[in-house]
Motif scaffolding. Structure first.
Motif, PDB file in Angstrom:
ATOM      1  N   ILE A   1       0.870  -1.175   0.000  1.00  0.00           N
ATOM      2  CA  ILE A   1       0.000   0.000   0.000  1.00  0.00           C
ATOM      3  C   ILE A   1       0.905   1.223   0.000  1.00  0.00           C
ATOM      4  N   ALA A   2       0.509   2.240  -0.758  1.00  0.00           N
ATOM      5  CA  ALA A   2       1.346   3.420  -0.910  1.00  0.00           C
ATOM      6  C   ALA A   2       0.483   4.644  -1.079  1.00  0.00           C
ATOM      7  N   GLY A   3       1.009   5.764  -0.583  1.00  0.00           N
ATOM      8  CA  GLY A   3       0.310   7.033  -0.672  1.00  0.00           C
ATOM      9  C   GLY A   3       0.170   7.662   0.690  1.00  0.00           C
ATOM     10  N   PRO A   4      -0.200   8.941   0.759  1.00  0.00           N
ATOM     11  CA  PRO A   4      -0.248   9.654   2.039  1.00  0.00           C
ATOM     12  C   PRO A   4      -1.225   9.074   3.049  1.00  0.00           C
ATOM     13  N   GLN A   5      -2.211   8.297   2.599  1.00  0.00           N
ATOM     14  CA  GLN A   5      -3.164   7.686   3.522  1.00  0.00           C
ATOM     15  C   GLN A   5      -2.802   6.250   3.888  1.00  0.00           C
ATOM     16  N   SER A   6      -1.663   5.762   3.421  1.00  0.00           N
ATOM     17  CA  SER A   6      -1.325   4.354   3.661  1.00  0.00           C
ATOM     18  C   SER A   6      -1.077   4.067   5.139  1.00  0.00           C
ATOM     19  N   ARG A   7      -0.456   5.004   5.865  1.00  0.00           N
ATOM     20  CA  ARG A   7      -0.205   4.777   7.294  1.00  0.00           C
ATOM     21  C   ARG A   7      -1.532   4.701   8.054  1.00  0.00           C
TER      22      ARG A   7
ATOM     23  N   GLN B   1      -2.733   1.433  10.069  1.00  0.00           N
ATOM     24  CA  GLN B   1      -2.823   1.571  11.524  1.00  0.00           C
ATOM     25  C   GLN B   1      -4.136   1.016  12.061  1.00  0.00           C
ATOM     26  N   THR B   2      -5.199   1.022  11.243  1.00  0.00           N
ATOM     27  CA  THR B   2      -6.487   0.464  11.693  1.00  0.00           C
ATOM     28  C   THR B   2      -6.433  -1.051  11.819  1.00  0.00           C
ATOM     29  N   LEU B   3      -5.380  -1.685  11.281  1.00  0.00           N
ATOM     30  CA  LEU B   3      -5.334  -3.144  11.235  1.00  0.00           C
ATOM     31  C   LEU B   3      -4.237  -3.747  12.106  1.00  0.00           C
ATOM     32  N   VAL B   4      -3.378  -2.918  12.698  1.00  0.00           N
ATOM     33  CA  VAL B   4      -2.267  -3.436  13.500  1.00  0.00           C
ATOM     34  C   VAL B   4      -2.233  -2.743  14.855  1.00  0.00           C
ATOM     35  N   HIS B   5      -1.650  -3.432  15.836  1.00  0.00           N
ATOM     36  CA  HIS B   5      -1.500  -2.844  17.167  1.00  0.00           C
ATOM     37  C   HIS B   5      -0.195  -2.083  17.304  1.00  0.00           C
ATOM     38  N   ASP B   6       0.786  -2.365  16.448  1.00  0.00           N
ATOM     39  CA  ASP B   6       2.056  -1.658  16.507  1.00  0.00           C
ATOM     40  C   ASP B   6       1.863  -0.182  16.175  1.00  0.00           C
ATOM     41  N   ASP B   7       2.636   0.641  16.828  1.00  0.00           N
ATOM     42  CA  ASP B   7       2.618   2.074  16.569  1.00  0.00           C
ATOM     43  C   ASP B   7       3.354   2.344  15.256  1.00  0.00           C
ATOM     44  N   LEU B   8       2.653   2.892  14.259  1.00  0.00           N
ATOM     45  CA  LEU B   8       3.237   3.149  12.950  1.00  0.00           C
ATOM     46  C   LEU B   8       3.693   4.600  12.777  1.00  0.00           C
ATOM     47  N   SER B   9       3.739   5.365  13.844  1.00  0.00           N
ATOM     48  CA  SER B   9       4.215   6.734  13.726  1.00  0.00           C
ATOM     49  C   SER B   9       5.659   6.736  13.244  1.00  0.00           C
ATOM     50  N   THR B  10       6.077   7.874  12.700  1.00  0.00           N
ATOM     51  CA  THR B  10       7.440   7.967  12.189  1.00  0.00           C
ATOM     52  C   THR B  10       8.464   7.717  13.283  1.00  0.00           C
ATOM     53  N   ALA B  11       8.173   8.192  14.485  1.00  0.00           N
ATOM     54  CA  ALA B  11       9.114   7.983  15.589  1.00  0.00           C
ATOM     55  C   ALA B  11       9.254   6.510  15.939  1.00  0.00           C
TER      56      ALA B  11
END
Length: 804
Positions: free
Chosen positions: A579-585, A589-599
């Protein structure tokens, strides 16, 4: 007969004799050729002997130039005439599309040093008056075409090899090949046995049988091929010898044969010969004539060349010769077999035989072919190239020998063969599929089934607007791409890190990270590019080009330590979605428990995680150059993952995109790809990959060569990006790059950048021009279009979006 040799070459046709000669030329004297009957027995003796330099692959074209120029050398050494008639040749176009193809060929020839000339139909008639010009729109003249004597050429190679120290044994059929533990071979023959360090399978019609002696099923098949020789023609009396002529629309070739003309055809209704096994007692035999089968082509030939149709037929020849599925030879060492080499399926032996012999001899003696022969490398085929697949593709290739292959054309034979678990889902989404290594993959998506069609063309097609919409969806929201058509390898064990550090040029990633890395040979040239993800101390997931899987495995096997490592290809075990594009994160994020923030999950992170209920390997990277994620799962989970992403993506406007959109977006970022920008004739600094070479490491293959190159400044080329003032057609690859009125380089990839609204190209030019800003042109279908060098990527030059 000798009982030991450094090399045994099996097969006394033109290719085997060429290999033997080139081995002696390279300094190896203890070499033996074994021929089951007499030299040229098989397909060499009855060949028409045509020779030409034009080829769709410029690297093969270079070797064809070498082959034709070589004939003077072997004549001088051997005292044997090759019967060369360098008449020049003319290629005739009956349609504007074919004329466009000839313009592309002429342009490609510019940077190969070929003196090709476009002709009007009147100019063509003056050079070849036997033609009826009403059937044609123009042509192209090549001074380096003609024909030779097949027996004379083969004999000249053989005598030259013997003068160089080689031995030739006739009437000596090989019946078995038995490997020894040390990698040498016992060659079992009807006349006794030879212990050989190396074996070369140049068996021609019997190459399959020789391959089967070592458990190898080579993808090649013999086809029946007709040509005829006419009675003497009054039009030729007192005239200069006629040019070699190819009539693409008629699918025929003609040339003068003494007082008459020789006419051959690659008919649409081609027939394989001896489909499963070649009889050992087949010698200098011909096959029964079948003029009814070639009658449609003959009718066209007699119409296009009326004088030929007015005379009788003196002789008809129908003999078999071998093809690989794509028509190129099979050359090189074979994965999993030490010191076993192949040089077969060389259907154009008198154009390519010398180049094949040179490349293989270089490879055996120096460890490298010395040329870019990826298009001929036997490793381009995997286990999917079965006997039935080969049969279907060879038939197709034979019937299309003189037809145009458009850049957007997908051939139908042997399809669909391999599909992923979501093939039907993608089909329901109106995917237009392409074939890659026998695997179906989506090229682009149409709004409706009725619109999922495409006209084959050198210009922009109906797909242009749809691909633009896919790029827009990615750049503005989020897109979904199937990435199953990548090569993948699992590398694990206590010695896994040391091995990868040795074969890869970049430093290994930390646990939970991934890196981009080139793979180099000892000469410091590119032989692969990969992403390496590390999800445990001794576990790595390596992703590269799927078409090169066997090519990579052959290299890996040469350098694997004896213990402490498990390496296995797993391309079809792991399927993928990106998945790619500005809305991909936000979507992921709606499907995983891991924090996907840039940090918490920055660019180039690689981690095991559950996506919904699905165990996956997730890397934050995207070949689109946008914010994106690659998600790898075992194939049993792909359907569930696809459905999950599609449903979760609805609020974010998720749209599918295919390979055409990916190509457009990677050009916008200036990202290179294997077999286009990255090939074994380029070094990493030339290809813009130098930043991924870690000179802090002291042990990787190619390090010394890179250090020497950098110290001496010996990196003569640079890969640059260009915008092109194109009209209705874009560069596709292999077009010449002009600067100040001279050809200085060539395009490696081209296309339209939909996100930036510009025609784009990547290409190589001399390093001295790397900073030039003006004076560039790129020739597209014979039209020199102004081009501007880019200082960086056309899209998001700072890379902020993919690192956001």
């Amino acid at each position: 007969m000798k009982t030991h040799a450094k090399v045994v070459v099996i097969g006394g046709g033109v290719v085997g004799a060429s290999v033997l000669y080139h081995l002696t030329k390279a300094g190896w004297r203890d070499v033996v050729l074994l021929e089951r009957a007499e030299l040229t027995s098989g397909s060499t003796w009855h060949a028409a002997g045509g020779m030409h330099t034009v080829n769709g692959d410029p690297n093969v074209a270079k070797l064809q130039q070498y082959t034709i120029e070589l004939y003077k050398e072997i004549e001088a050494i051997s005292g044997q005439s090759c019967g060369v008639h360098l008449t020049g040749g003319i290629m005739l176009a009956g349609t504007q599309s074919r004329l466009d193809w000839l313009k592309l060929a002429q342009a490609r020839g510019r940077y190969l040093g070929m003196d090709l000339e476009m002709l009007s139909v009147d100019e063509a008639e003056k050079l070849f008056p036997l033609m009826d010009k009403s059937h044609f729109v123009g042509g192209m003249y090549d001074p380096m075409e003609g024909h030779c004597d097949p027996t004379g050429v083969t004999t000249a190679y053989a005598k030259s090899a013997q003068i160089g120290g080689a031995t030739i044994e006739r009437q000596t059929r090989v019946t078995d090949l038995q490997p020894r533990p040390d990698g040498t071979w016992d060659v079992i023959t009807e006349q006794g046995n030879i212990h050989a360090e190396h074996v070369v399978n140049a068996g021609g019609l019997w190459a399959r049988e020789v391959g089967r002696m070592v458990g190898l099923e080579l993808p090649l098949l013999a086809m029946e091929h007709h040509y005829l020789i006419t009675d003497d023609m009054p039009e030729l009396v007192g005239q200069k010898e006629q040019l070699h002529c190819i009539d693409f629309e008629g699918e025929i070739y003609v040339r003068q044969e003494r007082g008459g003309m020789l006419l051959g055809t690659y008919e649409k209704a081609g027939v394989p010969w001896s489909e499963r096994e070649t009889p050992w007692d087949f010698g200098q035999n011909l096959l029964p004539n079948d003029l009814d089968r070639i009658a449609p082509e003959l009718e066209v030939g007699f119409e296009h060349f009326p004088a030929i149709g007015r005379v009788g037929i003196r002789r008809i020849i129908n003999g078999p010769f071998t093809f690989a599925p794509d028509g190129n030879p099979l050359v090189g060492p074979v994965k999993g077999l030490k010191n076993f080499w192949v040089a077969c399926a060389c259907m154009a032996g008198f154009s390519q035989g010398g180049g094949v012999g040179l490349a293989l001899a270089n490879w055996m003696v120096d460890g490298d072919p010395g040329y870019d022969i990826w298009g001929m490398d036997v490793s381009r085929y995997g286990d999917w190239a079965t006997m039935a697949y080969t049969n279907a593709k060879v038939r197709e290739n034979y019937s299309r020998r003189f037809r145009i292959r458009f850049p957007n054309e997908e051939l139908p034979a042997a399809r669909p063969l391999r599909t992923t678990p979501i093939y039907d889902r993608l089909d329901d989404a109106n995917a237009v599929f392409g074939e890659y290594c026998g695997l179906e993959h989506p090229l682009w998506f149409a709004p409706t089934k009725a619109e999922a069609v495409e006209t084959f063309t050198f210009h922009r097609s109906e797909s242009h607007a749809h691909v633009a919409a896919e790029c827009k969806a990615v750049r503005e929201g989020v897109g979904l791409l199937e990435t199953s058509n990548y090569g993948k390898f699992e590398v694990s064990g206590p010695n896994a890190g040391a091995f990868l550090s040795r074969v890869m040029a970049n430093a290994l990633p930390a646990i939970g990270r991934m890196v981009l890395t080139p793979m180099l040979n000892e000469r410091g040239k590119l032989i692969g590019d990969f992403t390496v993800g590390r999800y445990a101390a001794d576990r790595f997931f390596v992703v590269g080009t799927y078409a090169a899987e066997s090519y990579y495995m052959r290299w890996f096997e040469q350098h694997l330590p004896e213990t402490g490592i498990t390496l296995r290809p797993c391309a079809m075990e792991y399927t993928g979605l990106s998945i790619a594009g500005p809305q991909s994160r936000a979507l992921l994020q709606t499907l995983v428990h891991d924090d996907l923030s840039t940090a918490a999950f920055p660019f180039m992170t690689f981690r095991k995680m559950d996506v919904g209920m699905i165990p996956a390997l997730v890397g934050r990277v995207s070949f689109t150059g946008d914010l994106g994620y690659e998600i790898w799962v075992t194939s049993d989970y792909q359907r569930a993952l696809y459905d999950l992403l599609v449903k979760a993506g609805e609020p974010f406007g998720l749209k599918p995109f295919g390979g055409r959109a990916l190509h457009s977006m990677r050009l916008e970022k200036g990202f290179g790809t294997w077999a286009r920008e990255f090939r074994p004739i380029y070094g990493p600094d030339e290809a813009g990959m130098g930043r991924f070479v870690s000179m802090k490491k002291n042990d990787f293959i190619g390090r010394d060569a890179v250090a020497t190159s950098r110290a001496s400044g010996d990196a003569p080329l640079r890969l640059l990006g260009f915008t092109v003032d194109a009209a209705t057609a874009d560069a596709i690859g292999d077009e010449p790059i002009w600067h100040d009125g001279k050809v200085v380089g060539w395009v490696s990839s081209g296309g339209f950048g939909h996100s930036v609204g510009q025609s784009l190209a990547l290409g190589y030019v001399p390093a001295r021009l790397a900073s030039a800003t003006e004076g560039f042109e790129i020739e597209i279908i014979g039209d020199r279009r102004p081009a501007t060098r880019l200082d960086g990527p056309a899209f998001d030059p700072t890379g902020a979006r993919m690192r956001a």
